[in-house]
Motif scaffolding. Structure first.
Motif, PDB file in Angstrom:
ATOM      1  N   UNK A 161       2.701   2.546  13.642  1.00 35.49           N
ATOM      2  CA  UNK A 161       3.532   3.652  13.143  1.00 35.49           C
ATOM      3  C   UNK A 161       2.848   4.444  12.038  1.00 35.49           C
ATOM      4  N   UNK A 162       2.910   5.769  12.197  1.00 33.08           N
ATOM      5  CA  UNK A 162       2.497   6.672  11.113  1.00 33.08           C
ATOM      6  C   UNK A 162       3.660   7.638  10.880  1.00 33.08           C
ATOM      7  N   UNK A 163       4.546   7.310   9.921  1.00 29.04           N
ATOM      8  CA  UNK A 163       5.668   8.225   9.659  1.00 29.04           C
ATOM      9  C   UNK A 163       5.165   9.517   9.031  1.00 29.04           C
ATOM     10  N   UNK A 164       5.683  10.646   9.512  1.00 23.73           N
ATOM     11  CA  UNK A 164       5.250  11.917   8.932  1.00 23.73           C
ATOM     12  C   UNK A 164       6.310  12.529   8.015  1.00 23.73           C
ATOM     13  N   UNK A 165       7.474  11.907   7.956  1.00 22.29           N
ATOM     14  CA  UNK A 165       8.526  12.383   7.039  1.00 22.29           C
ATOM     15  C   UNK A 165       9.408  11.195   6.675  1.00 22.29           C
ATOM     16  N   UNK A 166       9.855  11.108   5.405  1.00 25.03           N
ATOM     17  CA  UNK A 166      10.726   9.987   5.032  1.00 25.03           C
ATOM     18  C   UNK A 166      12.179  10.330   5.374  1.00 25.03           C
ATOM     19  N   UNK A 167      12.453  10.508   6.651  1.00 27.63           N
ATOM     20  CA  UNK A 167      13.721  11.112   7.065  1.00 27.63           C
ATOM     21  C   UNK A 167      14.750  10.144   7.610  1.00 27.63           C
ATOM     22  N   UNK A 168      14.330   8.935   8.005  1.00 30.28           N
ATOM     23  CA  UNK A 168      15.263   7.955   8.587  1.00 30.28           C
ATOM     24  C   UNK A 168      14.813   6.543   8.235  1.00 30.28           C
ATOM     25  N   UNK A 210      13.374  15.296   3.675  1.00 33.98           N
ATOM     26  CA  UNK A 210      13.409  14.338   2.556  1.00 33.98           C
ATOM     27  C   UNK A 210      14.878  14.114   2.152  1.00 33.98           C
ATOM     28  N   UNK A 211      15.618  15.219   2.043  1.00 30.04           N
ATOM     29  CA  UNK A 211      17.045  15.096   1.696  1.00 30.04           C
ATOM     30  C   UNK A 211      17.781  14.303   2.778  1.00 30.04           C
ATOM     31  N   UNK A 212      17.332  14.460   4.043  1.00 23.82           N
ATOM     32  CA  UNK A 212      17.988  13.733   5.137  1.00 23.82           C
ATOM     33  C   UNK A 212      17.739  12.231   5.014  1.00 23.82           C
ATOM     34  N   UNK A 317      19.833  12.317   9.241  1.00 20.40           N
ATOM     35  CA  UNK A 317      20.243  11.888   7.898  1.00 20.40           C
ATOM     36  C   UNK A 317      21.148  12.897   7.211  1.00 20.40           C
ATOM     37  N   UNK A 318      20.997  14.184   7.558  1.00 20.25           N
ATOM     38  CA  UNK A 318      21.887  15.204   6.981  1.00 20.25           C
ATOM     39  C   UNK A 318      23.308  14.971   7.495  1.00 20.25           C
ATOM     40  N   UNK A 430      22.906  18.947   2.616  1.00 22.73           N
ATOM     41  CA  UNK A 430      24.257  19.473   2.792  1.00 22.73           C
ATOM     42  C   UNK A 430      25.298  18.422   2.401  1.00 22.73           C
ATOM     43  N   UNK A 431      26.435  18.910   1.901  1.00 21.54           N
ATOM     44  CA  UNK A 431      27.478  18.016   1.415  1.00 21.54           C
ATOM     45  C   UNK A 431      28.723  18.114   2.298  1.00 21.54           C
TER      46      UNK A 431
END
Ligand SMILES: NC(=O)C1=CN([C@@H]2O[C@H](COP(=O)(O)OP(=O)(O)OC[C@H]3O[C@@H](n4cnc5c(N)ncnc54)[C@H](OP(=O)(O)O)[C@@H]3O)[C@@H](O)[C@H]2O)C=CC1
Ligand SMILES: O=C(CO)COP(=O)(O)O
Length: 466
Positions: A161-168, A210-212, A317-318, A430-431
């Motif tokens: 694995x090479x994650x490209x975003x800390x999204x999940x 990142x926010x997700x 994640x959002x 988003x909230x």
């Protein structure tokens, strides 16, 4: 020295022989890597096939050496157009320099200009897996990892694995949530054996991703509470070690909210650490119960409805973050009820013939959905044979009354929806459903039916009794 002895020696500083020593390590990644041990909390044997995590600047450069050490000389690097740019091409070069035979497979977008973890993507990947392929490397975010996870598992290839975003939190995880026939279901598969989290690559991730990732972690407040409800009311097995590991991952992210929001290197590192801890907790128990409750069911419901309507997907994640605020509101409402009121509404519920045999609800769900998704939801709504359902419902009503103080304590431990909203906003996600782009009608519908997305006890199932 054989491979297991070698790993035991490497890890001997991490004592996992007792419950206390295990619980002491729950906030760390390293002690669990490559380990098999009897859990002092749940008594089950846990096995962590994930044996290496490199989380630093330039981590990708460690992948070719790892592959060489493992005797994996023929690699298939899988990305899509965006992640090929972010990391795939560089990794191909690094593998070439190390004299590995690496091929790049760039999965094409669908008609919406995106990649979904569905039958089509899985087959597209399988077409590139040749007999000599020894390892499949996911170079991407959550969707790409699930496609590769499933393909690697079913073809018996090593999965890197090479994650490209800390999204999940799915990088270290074991299940592959795939959309099959329009229904999102999680298929047991495998974790990667090594993860190379390159902070330079992660820094290229769009800020909403990142926010997700932060939103996916905030969802653990409600998923963990849902699991507690399952234990309290239905005797569901709960592993305190896995739960604590998830909680530690969550708290790590909360402590670093400001850094995560600012996208600093430290923030990205802590977020990925939190996401990996959550993934490892799923790996320990072999399913997603610690990390996924009502907030995920709501998110999956929205995702399936968007797909059905041919709309562009929203970040997982959002959706989870916004859904967690909704679930926290249900928790707060439940916390405010006293035992007498709960007893009265549970008795009323038991006497309701529609509830005892929810065929009308099932027909309703099936009609509102495409054939396969509708049937899957309806089956989850039917749940059990009618006689067993009646027995369980009586037991549930009795426990709701007699154990209300304990249930209330679980509800009270979930932060207020305003607090979750504040944290989400601080991280830049988003909230509200309006900010997310989900219509109020769909939210209302999902609050009625999303509980049938899985066979899992959650605050949504409790709420219908109150
Ligand atoms: N297995 C598990 O336990 C879990 C699985 N999931 C699953 O993960 C999926 C969602 O994953 P998520 O990560 O949110 O979204 P996606 O993987 O769908 O990624 C969204 C977009 O961002 C792109 N992208 C990723 N990294 C970069 C980068 N560095 N620069 C520019 N673009 C980039 C992606 O490319 P690309 O498509 O190449 O990645 C994609 O186009 C859902 O299907 C969810 O169910 C979620 C949690 C746990
Ligand atoms: O997204 C997940 C954890 O964050 C896992 O979801 P599932 O419960 O659908 O597998």
């Amino acid at each position: 020295m054989n491979e297991q002895q070698h790993r035991d020696q490497e890890h001997e500083e991490f004592d996992l022989s007792s419950r206390e020593s295990q619980m002491k390590q729950a906030h760390r990644i390293e002690p669990w890597l490559g380990r098999t041990f009897t859990c002092g909390s749940c008594g089950q044997e846990h096995s962590v096939p994930l044996r290496k995590v490199v989380l630093e600047r330039g981590a990708m450069a460690a992948l070719p050496f790892y592959a060489q050490e493992r005797g994996l000389s023929s690699l298939l690097l899988v990305s899509d157009g965006r992640t090929a740019e972010a990391a795939g091409r560089k990794l191909l070069e690094l593998c070439g320099e190390a004299q590995l035979q690496a091929r790049q497979c760039v999965l094409p977008d669908d008609e919406h200009g995106e990649l979904a973890a569905d039958e089509r993507a899985v087959v597209q990947l399988l077409l590139h897996v040749t007999p000599d392929t020894q390892a499949i490397v996911a170079v991407g975010a959550g969707t790409l990892h699930d496609i590769v996870r499933f393909a690697a598992h079913r073809t018996g290839r090593a999965f890197l694995s090479v994650p490209t975003a800390p999204s999940v939190d799915g990088f270290a995880s074991v299940g592959a949530p795939l959309i099959i026939g329009g229904f999102k279901q999680t298929i047991p598969a495998c974790s990667p054996e090594a993860i190379f989290g390159d902070l330079e690559v992660l820094a290229t991730a769009p800020r909403p991703m990142v926010a997700a990732g932060f939103g996916d972690m905030l969802g653990k407040y409600t998923s963990l509470a849902d699991w507690e409800l399952g234990r309290l009311l239905l005797d569901e097995p709960l592993c305190d070690l896995a739960a604590d590991m998830t909680r530690q991952g969550l708290e790590l992210c909360i402590r670093h909210t400001a850094d995560i929001a600012a996208g600093t290197e430290e923030g990205l590192r802590k977020l990925l650490e939190g996401l990996l801890l959550s993934g490892i907790s799923m790996l320990l128990v072999g399913h997603s119960r610690p990390a996924s409750g009502g907030e995920h069911h709501l998110s999956h419901y929205w995702e399936m409805k968007f797909l059905q309507a041919g709309r562009r997907a929203l970040l997982h994640g959002a959706k989870v973050g916004v859904a967690a605020v909704k679930m926290a509101a249900l928790y707060r409402e439940a916390a405010s009820l006293d035992a007498e009121a709960v007893r009265a509404s549970a008795s009323q519920r038991l006497a309701d013939p529609d509830y005892a045999a929810p065929d009308a609800a099932r027909a309703d769900i099936a009609a509102g959905y495409g054939a396969i998704a509708g049937q899957a939801l309806a089956e989850n709504a039917a749940e059990l044979d009618p006689a067993r359902r009646v027995v369980l419902q009586r037991q549930l009503a009795e426990r709701l009354s007699s154990r209300w103080a304990a249930v209330q304590a679980v509800c009270r431990a979930v932060p207020a929806p305003e607090r979750l909203a504040e944290l989400l906003a601080a991280a830049g996600g988003p909230v509200t459903e309006a900010q997310l782009g989900v219509e109020p009608e769909l939210v209302e519908e999902s609050l009625r039916y999303a509980k049938y997305v899985r066979h899992r006890y959650t605050i949504m199932r409790l709420h219908e009794w109150l």
